[in-house]
Design an enzyme around this catalytic site. Structure first.
Site, PDB file in Angstrom:
ATOM      1  N   GLU A 149       0.820  -1.206   0.000  1.00 31.20           N
ATOM      2  CA  GLU A 149       0.000   0.000   0.000  1.00 31.20           C
ATOM      3  C   GLU A 149       0.858   1.262   0.000  1.00 31.20           C
ATOM      4  O   GLU A 149       0.531   2.261  -0.647  1.00 31.20           O
ATOM      5  CB  GLU A 149      -0.921   0.006   1.223  1.00 31.20           C
ATOM      6  CG  GLU A 149      -2.107  -0.912   1.109  1.00 31.20           C
ATOM      7  CD  GLU A 149      -3.084  -0.465   0.039  1.00 31.20           C
ATOM      8  OE1 GLU A 149      -4.053   0.241   0.364  1.00 31.20           O
ATOM      9  OE2 GLU A 149      -2.862  -0.824  -1.136  1.00 31.20           O
ATOM     10  N   THR A 202      -6.451   8.932  -5.371  1.00 37.15           N
ATOM     11  CA  THR A 202      -6.314   8.737  -3.920  1.00 37.15           C
ATOM     12  C   THR A 202      -5.378   9.758  -3.297  1.00 37.15           C
ATOM     13  O   THR A 202      -5.659  10.324  -2.236  1.00 37.15           O
ATOM     14  CB  THR A 202      -5.799   7.316  -3.630  1.00 37.15           C
ATOM     15  OG1 THR A 202      -6.749   6.374  -4.151  1.00 37.15           O
ATOM     16  CG2 THR A 202      -5.634   7.089  -2.141  1.00 37.15           C
TER      17      THR A 202
END
Length: 332
Positions: A149, A202
């Site tokens: 991530e 994001t």
């Protein structure tokens, strides 16, 4: 409840059975659950990503095929979250002698707010672990998924990878040490998810978040998080619904999602318990107390978007308590 993450070391199983190839599915996720920014998330039954991994004669980790990404994902092993996580895993268990080839099949849009990078990473880690006879537990795979991530979005959070890897609804209590808690899943809880075809990167969505918040707002948020967790433990659907309020993140991020407040109004009128943004968006989700209600909500929200000239994908799902799984009986 005790943490579901514990450090037990590499499992010493002399009778581990290794495989030549595996085909794995890992689920998409909804992070934040409205009031639980970076600490709450749950797994969906669909969509998700698939990885096919095979042992290779050549040493090293190699991406041999990616589909469904429109050419947006890197093919270089060190830069792709799937292969980079696999490389870290092999180094940790001292199996850099193993060569693997990876096919990644994206089944969901990139930048959807549904944990696209997390599902890919989890599928890859679950695949390499299965391929080598499962030397690590799922909990022990979690730090490698968090590293993925960080590579994908610059922030190593676990609210997507934890539910994708462990299944169910998870609470990230802390990172130092890593402490992930499994929360109960009420039997009648379903979710409606709609992904509008609009772009909300994001990184951009995260940069909009305020660095400081007012104490009165923080108190409201703490109460809602506690209420939501209590509602899950007691299967109190009304408490779950009235706790799904966000005074810190949603007011800023909603600006980036066309028709957000109208979608919320329509969803609540259609019977939603609560409604909010999935991850950083643009996907939105609603909780409902039955599959039929969740299906109706999805239909109503998608119809409104279509009337505004916005295409979308819609999903109806229970909470996926299984997490990643090996796909059997299909050609690889």
């Amino acid at each position: 409840m005790e943490s579901i993450y514990t450090t037990t070391g590499i499992k010493a199983e002399a009778d581990r059975i290794e495989k030549d190839s595996v085909h794995v599915f890992a689920p998409a996720t909804v992070a934040n659950m409205v009031c639980g920014f970076d600490v709450l998330g749950f797994a969906l039954n669909e969509p998700g990503d698939e990885v096919i991994m095979c042992k290779a004669d050549r040493q090293g980790v190699h991406i041999v095929n990616i589909t469904g990404d429109d050419g947006r994902l890197p093919r270089e092993a060190a830069k792709n979250t799937v292969s980079a996580s696999v490389m870290s895993f092999l180094q940790y268990i001292d199996r850099t002698d193993v060569g693997v080839e990876i096919e990644l099949h994206k089944q969901m849009p990139i930048g959807s707010g549904l944990g696209s990078s997390a599902a890919s990473t989890v599928a890859g880690l679950f695949a390499i672990n299965t391929l080598l006879g499962s030397p690590l537990s799922r909990q022990e795979l979690l730090p490698f998924a968090i590293q993925g991530e960080e590579l994908a979005c610059g922030h190593g959070h676990a609210d997507n990878v934890a539910p994708s890897l462990l299944g169910g609804i998870t609470l990230i209590r802390g990172y130092d040490p890593l402490d992930v808690v499994a929360l109960p899943v009420p039997s009648e809880l379903y979710t409606s998810v709609v992904f509008p075809y609009v772009d909300v990167p994001t990184r951009d969505a995260r940069q909009m978040i305020r660095a400081k918040v007012a104490l009165k707002d923080a108190v409201i948020q703490w109460g809602n998080i506690a209420g939501l967790v209590a509602g899950l433990f007691t299967s109190d659907y009304h408490l779950i619904g009235r706790s799904m309020q966000d005074v810190l993140i949603e007011p800023t991020r909603a600006i980036l999602i066309p028709e957000f407040y109208e979608m919320r109004r329509l969803a609540m009128e259609a019977g939603a318990l609560g409604f909010g943004i999935s991850g950083s968006g643009p996907s939105v989700f609603a909780f409902a107390q039955s599959k039929d209600i969740a299906t109706h909500i999805t239909s109503v929200v998608q119809a409104h978007l279509a009337g505004q000239g916005i295409d979308s994908n819609g999903y109806v799902s229970g909470i996926n308590t299984e997490g990643p799984k090996e796909i059997q009986g299909r050609e690889e």
